[in-house]
Design a protein around this motif. Structure first.
Motif, PDB file in Angstrom:
ATOM      1  N   GLU A  74      53.394  40.840  12.236  1.00  0.00           N
ATOM      2  CA  GLU A  74      52.479  39.705  12.187  1.00  0.00           C
ATOM      3  C   GLU A  74      51.117  40.028  12.759  1.00  0.00           C
ATOM      4  N   LEU A  98      56.210  30.658  -7.652  1.00  0.00           N
ATOM      5  CA  LEU A  98      55.283  31.035  -8.726  1.00  0.00           C
ATOM      6  C   LEU A  98      55.834  30.606 -10.074  1.00  0.00           C
ATOM      7  N   PRO A 158      56.951  41.985   7.355  1.00  0.00           N
ATOM      8  CA  PRO A 158      55.999  42.893   8.011  1.00  0.00           C
ATOM      9  C   PRO A 158      55.495  42.346   9.335  1.00  0.00           C
ATOM     10  N   GLU A 174      61.148  42.818   3.308  1.00  0.00           N
ATOM     11  CA  GLU A 174      61.033  43.031   4.746  1.00  0.00           C
ATOM     12  C   GLU A 174      60.015  42.049   5.285  1.00  0.00           C
ATOM     13  N   SER A 191      54.952  30.933   2.114  1.00  0.00           N
ATOM     14  CA  SER A 191      56.365  31.223   2.348  1.00  0.00           C
ATOM     15  C   SER A 191      56.569  32.597   2.940  1.00  0.00           C
ATOM     16  N   ARG A 192      57.491  32.706   3.882  1.00  0.00           N
ATOM     17  CA  ARG A 192      57.752  33.980   4.545  1.00  0.00           C
ATOM     18  C   ARG A 192      58.707  34.838   3.774  1.00  0.00           C
ATOM     19  N   THR A 247      60.010  36.536   0.443  1.00  0.00           N
ATOM     20  CA  THR A 247      59.364  36.966  -0.793  1.00  0.00           C
ATOM     21  C   THR A 247      60.009  36.330  -2.020  1.00  0.00           C
ATOM     22  N   LEU A 269      53.667  29.330  -2.473  1.00  0.00           N
ATOM     23  CA  LEU A 269      53.655  30.765  -2.712  1.00  0.00           C
ATOM     24  C   LEU A 269      53.006  31.499  -1.564  1.00  0.00           C
ATOM     25  N   ILE A 270      51.844  31.008  -1.130  1.00  0.00           N
ATOM     26  CA  ILE A 270      51.133  31.812  -0.135  1.00  0.00           C
ATOM     27  C   ILE A 270      51.662  31.567   1.270  1.00  0.00           C
ATOM     28  N   ALA A 284      51.616  26.507  -5.619  1.00  0.00           N
ATOM     29  CA  ALA A 284      50.731  27.590  -5.189  1.00  0.00           C
ATOM     30  C   ALA A 284      50.700  27.699  -3.680  1.00  0.00           C
ATOM     31  N   SER A 321      58.692  33.022  -2.570  1.00  0.00           N
ATOM     32  CA  SER A 321      57.353  33.060  -3.162  1.00  0.00           C
ATOM     33  C   SER A 321      57.441  33.250  -4.657  1.00  0.00           C
ATOM     34  N   ALA A 322      58.325  34.111  -5.095  1.00  0.00           N
ATOM     35  CA  ALA A 322      58.453  34.342  -6.536  1.00  0.00           C
ATOM     36  C   ALA A 322      58.916  33.065  -7.242  1.00  0.00           C
TER      37      ALA A 322
END
Lengths: 649, 172, 100
Positions: B84, B35, B82, B80, B25-26, B28, B22-23, B19, B31-32
Motif C-alpha cells: 500500500e 467492468l 500489492p 496478489e 475494489s481491492r 482483482t 472497478l477502481i 466504474a 474489479s473484472a
C-alpha cells in the motif's frame, strides 16, 4: 606581322612564366639543375621576345590596345575582366621586367649552383626557379593589367613572391629564424601599404563605379571638379601603397632586411622590378595626380626626403648588399619625386636605367660574395662574413671581369656622363630646378652622397690591399655568372640613348599614353652641376678611403664625423624607434586580447554554454524515473493544459 | 420525463457505480466483474440509442471475449495484494486534482457549448440495420478494414511469440 | 428524445473515472481494465454523435475501436504473462528499470 596578331600574343607574357613554373613544379627535380634553370630562363626569355613583338606592333599603332581575355566578376553594375592593356607605358615595363629578368635567371643558374653544392639539396634549386617564374608572372599581370583590381592581384602576387624568396634560406639567419623574420617584416610592412591602396581602390569604385583605367581616367576631371576632397584622399592613400611597395619613408624598413635573400632575388625584385611597381602605379595614375597639386607636392617631398635620408645611411654601412639596398631606396626616392613633380617621363627613364645599373651592381656584388666564399674554402662561415666590406680589398686583381662590370654600374649610378645614369638623373634634377628649387637642393645633396658612397664602396672592395685571407684567395666566377654582368654593363653604358636630350625618344614614346605633361629640358647649368657633384663625390671617396690602415679596420669617417657617423652606421635607429612606438604597444595589446579577453571571456562563454546545457540536462533527467504511473501523470498534465487553453479561447 | 430518459438515467447510474467499483475494489476478480456490469449497462444504452448491432457486438466482444481473457490471466497469475505504500509522492493528490479538472472542464464545456435542447432521435430502421453498417464498412471504409485485419494478425502472432518459453541456446 | 448532453456527460465521467483508476492503482491488470473503461467512454460518445447526426460512420468507427482494443488486450496480457515469468509480480512500480 599583322598588328592584330601581335597584340593577341600579350597573354603569353603571363602564361609563359606560368608554364615554366608548372614544368619545374612537376618534373623539375627529376631532370636536374641544368634543366630547371634553363626551363625557367627560357620561359622568361620567350616572354621577352613576346614583349619585343608587342613593342614593334605598338610602334605602328601607338594609341594602345586592350586585349580582353575572360570576364571575371559580374555583379550588378560592376564588371571586372581579365584584360591586358598593351600601351607604350606597359610595354616599357614589360620589356624591362622580362629583359632584366632573363639575364638574372641565367645568372642564377650559376649562382644557385653554389648554394646546392653547399647544401646538397637539389629540390631547393628547383624551388628557387619556381618562385622566380611565379614572380615574373605576377609582375607581368601587374604591368599589363587594364583595371585596378587585376593590377592589385599582381601587386599582391609580387608581395607574396618577395616573401617566399627573401625567406628562401629559411633556416638561416640570426638565431635560425633571421631570414624568416625578414620575410615576415617585408610582407607585413607591404601589407600596411596595400591597405592604403585598397582604400584608394574602394574610393575609386564608390566614386567612379568602375575599376577600368580608361573609364576611370576619362571621368577623373569631372569627379575632381565635383568632389576635390575625394580625389585628394584617393591620391594620398595610393601614396601609402607606393611607400610600402617602393620602400619610401616611412615604410622602407623592410628593404634592407630583405637583403637576407639570395643576391639574384635582391637584384630582380628589390632593385629592378617589384619596387618599381609603386612608381608605375603613380605613372599610370598621373591623370589623378595632375588634378591634385597638393598630392603632387606631398609625393615629391616624400621622394626627395627618402632619397636624402637613405643616402646618408648608405654612407655608414659595411655590408656590401646593405649599401646597395639603401642606394635603391634612395634612387626610388628620385623616381617617386620625379613622378610627383609631374615629369613622369623622367621618372620612367630613371626606372629603366636604374634597372640596368642597380641590377648590374647587385649581380656583381653577388659575384664578389661568392668569390670571397671560394676564397674561404674549407673554413667555416662563422668567423668571416663574406659580405662584410671590411674584410675585402684589392679584389680588382683577383676578379677582373666583376671589377669592370661593377665599375660601369657604379659610375652609371653616380651619374657620370655619358653613362645612362647621368642622363636620367639629370632630367630629374632639371625638372626639380624648374618646379621646386628646394627639392632640387635636397636631391642634389643626395646625388652627391650617392657618388660618395659608391666611391667608398669601390675603394673598400676592389682597391687597396686584401684585408683578410679570404679576400687574398678570392677567385673569379664562372661564365654563366659573368656573362649577364657584361650584358648589363653594356646596357648601363649605352642606356642613355633611350632619351637623349634633343631626341627625347622615350618621351615621345610615352607621350602616347601619358599625355604631353611637363617636357623635360636639358639645362647645361644643371647638367654641369650634377656632373661636378658626382665627380667631387667619387674623388672624395677615393681620397678618404685609399689610405692604408694598420690593425683592425676603422672607417676613416668615424673620427671625422663622430656621432653623426654612428647614426649613419646604425641607420638612425629607425627600426628601434618603430619597435618602441608601434611594435611593443601592439604586442602588449595582442597579449591583452589573448589572455584575459580570449581565454577568460570568450572561451568561458563557450564553456558556460556547455555547462549550462549539462545542468539543464541533468535536471530534466529526473523526470525519467522509470515509474509508468508518473509518466501517465505527465501526460494527463499535458492534456489538462491543452484542454484549458482550448477552453479559455 | 419520458420513459427513455428514465431508462437512460437508471443505466447511467449503474454504469458509474460499476466504474467506481472497478477502481475501488481491492480484489482483482471483483474489479473484472464490475467492468462486465459496466459493459452491459453501456450496451443497453446503445440499444436505447438505436445502435442494436453495436450493442450486441459490445456484449459479445467486450464482455464475452475480452473480459474472459482478463479473467483467465487474473486466475493464472494469482491476485496478489500489492504494497500500500505509495512510492511516488504527490501521485495521489495530483491525480485526483487533475482528473477533477478534466471532469469539470468537460462537463462545463458540454453544458455551455452544446445546446440543451438538442436531443437524440429515435433509432431509425436504416441506422439499426446491420446491412447499412456492412455496406459502409466494405465500401467507404474498406482500407481501414483491411488494416485492422492485419492488426489482428499481428496481435495473434505477437501473443504467441511473447509467451513462448525461451529455449536453451537460442537466446530468443 | 434525450438531450445528447446526458450521454456525453456520462462519457466524460466514465473517462475521468478511468483516468483516476489508471493513475492510482498499482496492479497492472487493473490498470489495463481502466484503459478498457476509457475506450468504452469514447465509444459511447461516438455512438451518441452517430445517432444525433444520423450517420453510420460513428458506428463503423466503434467497430474499429473494438477490434483494435481486442488486439491490444491480447498482446498486452501476453506481455504481462511474460513479465510475470521473470519478475513474479504484476506490481507496476516494480517495473522501473528503464530509468534515465
Amino acid at each position: 606581322m599583322e598588328s592584330g596578331l601581335s597584340f593577341n600574343l600579350v597573354p603569353w607574357v603571363v602564361f609563359l612564366p606560368l608554364i615554366g613554373l608548372g614544368i619545374n613544379l612537376l618534373v623539375g627535380r627529376k631532370f636536374g639543375e641544368r634543366f630547371a634553370g634553363i626551363t625557367a630562363s627560357l620561359a622568361v626569355g620567350l616572354a621577352f621576345v613576346v614583349s619585343v613583338f608587342l613593342a614593334v606592333a605598338l610602334a605602328g599603332h601607338p594609341e594602345g590596345v586592350t586585349v580582353p581575355l575572360v570576364d571575371w566578376i559580374t555583379i550588378g553594375s560592376l564588371t571586372v575582366r581579365w584584360a591586358f592593356r598593351v600601351d607604350t607605358l606597359s610595354v616599357v615595363m614589360m620589356l624591362v621586367v622580362s629583359g632584366v629578368g632573363t639575364l638574372i635567371h641565367v645568372y642564377s643558374i650559376g649562382y644557385m649552383h653554389n648554394d646546392v653544392r653547399h647544401n646538397g639539396d637539389e629540390g631547393r634549386f628547383t624551388r628557387f626557379f619556381i618562385f622566380m617564374n611565379l614572380f615574373i608572372a605576377a609582375m607581368m599581370i601587374l604591368v599589363s593589367a587594364d583595371n585596378f583590381l587585376m593590377m592589385f592581384v599582381g601587386w599582391e602576387g609580387v608581395g607574396l613572391c618577395s616573401y617566399l624568396l627573401i625567406g628562401f634560406w629559411f633556416e638561416k639567419g640570426k638565431d635560425g629564424i633571421g631570414n624568416a623574420n625578414a620575410a615576415k617584416k617585408a610582407f607585413i610592412t607591404n601589407r600596411i601599404g596595400d591597405f592604403g591602396l585598397l582604400i584608394a581602390m574602394f574610393l575609386i569604385f564608390v566614386n567612379f563605379g568602375t575599376f577600368q583605367f580608361d573609364e576611370v581616367f576619362s571621368q577623373a576631371a569631372a569627379v575632381a571638379a565635383a568632389k576635390p576632397g575625394v580625389m585628394l584622399l584617393i591620391t594620398l592613400f595610393m601614396l601609402l601603397g607606393v611607400t610600402g611597395k617602393s620602400a619610401q619613408l616611412p615604410l622602407y624598413v623592410w628593404l634592407p632586411d630583405a637583403m637576407a635573400g639570395p643576391t639574384p632575388v635582391s637584384a630582380l625584385i628589390h632593385a629592378a622590378t617589384m619596387v618599381t611597381a609603386g612608381v608605375y602605379l603613380v605613372a599610370r595614375s598621373s591623370a589623378f595626380y595632375a588634378l591634385v597639386p597638393v598630392a603632387q607636392t606631398v609625393v615629391m617631398w616624400v621622394g626627395a626626403a627618402t632619397a636624402l635620408f637613405a643616402a646618408t645611411i648608405a654612407v655608414g654601412q659595411y655590408d656590401i648588399k646593405k649599401v646597395l639596398a639603401y642606394s635603391t631606396i634612395s634612387q626610388l626616392g628620385f623616381m617617386v619625386a620625379a613622378v610627383g613633380m609631374g615629369t613622369t617621363v623622367a621618372g620612367m627613364f630613371h626606372l629603366v636605367t636604374h634597372a640596368f645599373f642597380k641590377g648590374l651592381l647587385f649581380l656583381s656584388a653577388g659575384s664578389v660574395i661568392q668569390g670571397v666564399e671560394r676564397g674561404m674554402g674549407h673554413h667555416s662561415h662563422g668567423d668571416v662574413d663574406p659580405q662584410d666590406m671590411r674584410q675585402m680589398g684589392g679584389l680588382r686583381k683577383r676578379m677582373p671581369v666583376t671589377f669592370w662590370a661593377y665599375l660601369a654600374g657604379a659610375l652609371a649610378l653616380s651619374g657620370i656622363a655619358p653613362l645612362a645614369g647621368f642622363f636620367s638623373k639629370d632630367e630629374i634634377l632639371a625638372s626639380a630646378w624648374h618646379v621646386h628649387p628646394a627639392a632640387f637642393i635636397v636631391l642634389a645633396v643626395a646625388a652627391f652622397l650617392t657618388a660618395f658612397y659608391m666611391g667608398r664602396q669601390l675603394m673598400m672592395v676592389f682597391f687597396g690591399e686584401p684585408r683578410s685571407e679570404a679576400a687574398q684567395k678570392a677567385s673569379e666566377s664562372s661564365r654563366v655568372v659573368t656573362t649577364p654582368l657584361i650584358v648589363l654593363a653594356v646596357l648601363s653604358v649605352l642606356g642613355g640613348a633611350l632619351n637623349l636630350p634633343g631626341l627625347h625618344t622615350l618621351e615621345h614614346w610615352l607621350a602616347h599614353t601619358l599625355g604631353e605633361g611637363n617636357p623635360a629640358q636639358f639645362l647645361w647649368s644643371v647638367a654641369g652641376t650634377s656632373l661636378a657633384l658626382a665627380l667631387l663625390g667619387i674623388s672624395l671617396g677615393w681620397l678618404i678611403y685609399s689610405k692604408k690602415s694598420d690593425g683592425p679596420y676603422v672607417d676613416p669617417l668615424k673620427k671625422a664625423l663622430g656621432p653623426l657617423f654612428t647614426g649613419m652606421e646604425n641607420k638612425w635607429w629607425v627600426d628601434e624607434i618603430y619597435a618602441v612606438i608601434v611594435l611593443n604597444p601592439y604586442k602588449a595589446f595582442a597579449q591583452f586580447m589573448a589572455e584575459p579577453v580570449d581565454l577568460g571571456l570568450i572561451d568561458r562563454i563557450g564553456g558556460g554554454l556547455a555547462a549550462g546545457t549539462r545542468v539543464l540536462a541533468e535536471g530534466l533527467r529526473k523526470t525519467e524515473n522509470g515509474y509508468i504511473r508518473s509518466y501517465g501523470l505527465w501526460m494527463l498534465l499535458g492534456l489538462v493544459a491543452i484542454m484549458t487553453w482550448l477552453f479559455l479561447r | 420525463m419520458t420513459v427513455n430518459l428514465l431508462v437512460f438515467l437508471f443505466l447511467g447510474v449503474v454504469a458509474i457505480a460499476a466504474a467506481a467499483g472497478l477502481i475501488l475494489s481491492r480484489n482483482t476478480i471483483y474489479s473484472a466483474l464490475f467492468l462486465i456490469i459496466n459493459f452491459l449497462a453501456v450496451a443497453a444504452i446503445y440499444l436505447v440509442m438505436g445502435a442494436s448491432f453495436i450493442a450486441l457486438a459490445q456484449i459479445t466482444i467486450y464482455a464475452g471475449a475480452i473480459m474472459v481473457l482478463f479473467l483467465f490471466v487474473i486466475m493464472m497469475l494469482g491476485t496478489e495484494k500489492p504494497k500500500e505504500v505509495e512510492q511516488i509522492k504527490w501521485q495521489r493528490p495530483l491525480a485526483i486534482v487533475l482528473a477533477a479538472a478534466v471532469l469539470i472542464e468537460g462537463v462545463y464545456a458540454l453544458i455551455t457549448r452544446v445546446a440543451l435542447k438538442v436531443t437524440t432521435t429515435a433509432g431509425t430502421a436504416a441506422l439499426s440495420d446491420p446491412k447499412t453498417l456492412g455496406l459502409s464498412l466494405y465500401n467507404k471504409y474498406s482500407l481501414p478494414f483491411e488494416i485492422t485485419s492485419v492488426i489482428l494478425l499481428v496481435a495473434a502472432i505477437g501473443a504467441v511469440v511473447l509467451t513462448q518459453k525461451t529455449r536453451k541456446g537460442s537466446g530468443q | 428524445m434525450i438531450p445528447i448532453v446526458y450521454p456525453l456527460s456520462l462519457a466524460v465521467v466514465m473517462f475521468c473515472v478511468g483516468i483516476v483508476g489508471f493513475l492510482l492503482r498499482k496492479n497492472a491488470i487493473v490498470i489495463f481494465m481502466c484503459l478498457e473503461l476509457m475506450f468504452n467512454a469514447a465509444n459511447l460518445a461516438f455512438i451518441t454523435f452517430a445517432n444525433h447526426f444520423q450517420l453510420i460512420d460513428g458506428q463503423v468507427i466503434v467497430i474499429f475501436i473494438m477490434t483494435v482494443a481486442a488486439a491490444e488486450v491480447a498482446v498486452g496480457l501476453a506481455l504481462m504473462v511474460a513479465i510475470f515469468r521473470t519478475k513474479h509480480t504484476v506490481d507496476i512500480d516494480q517495473l522501473n528499470s528503464l530509468k534515465g
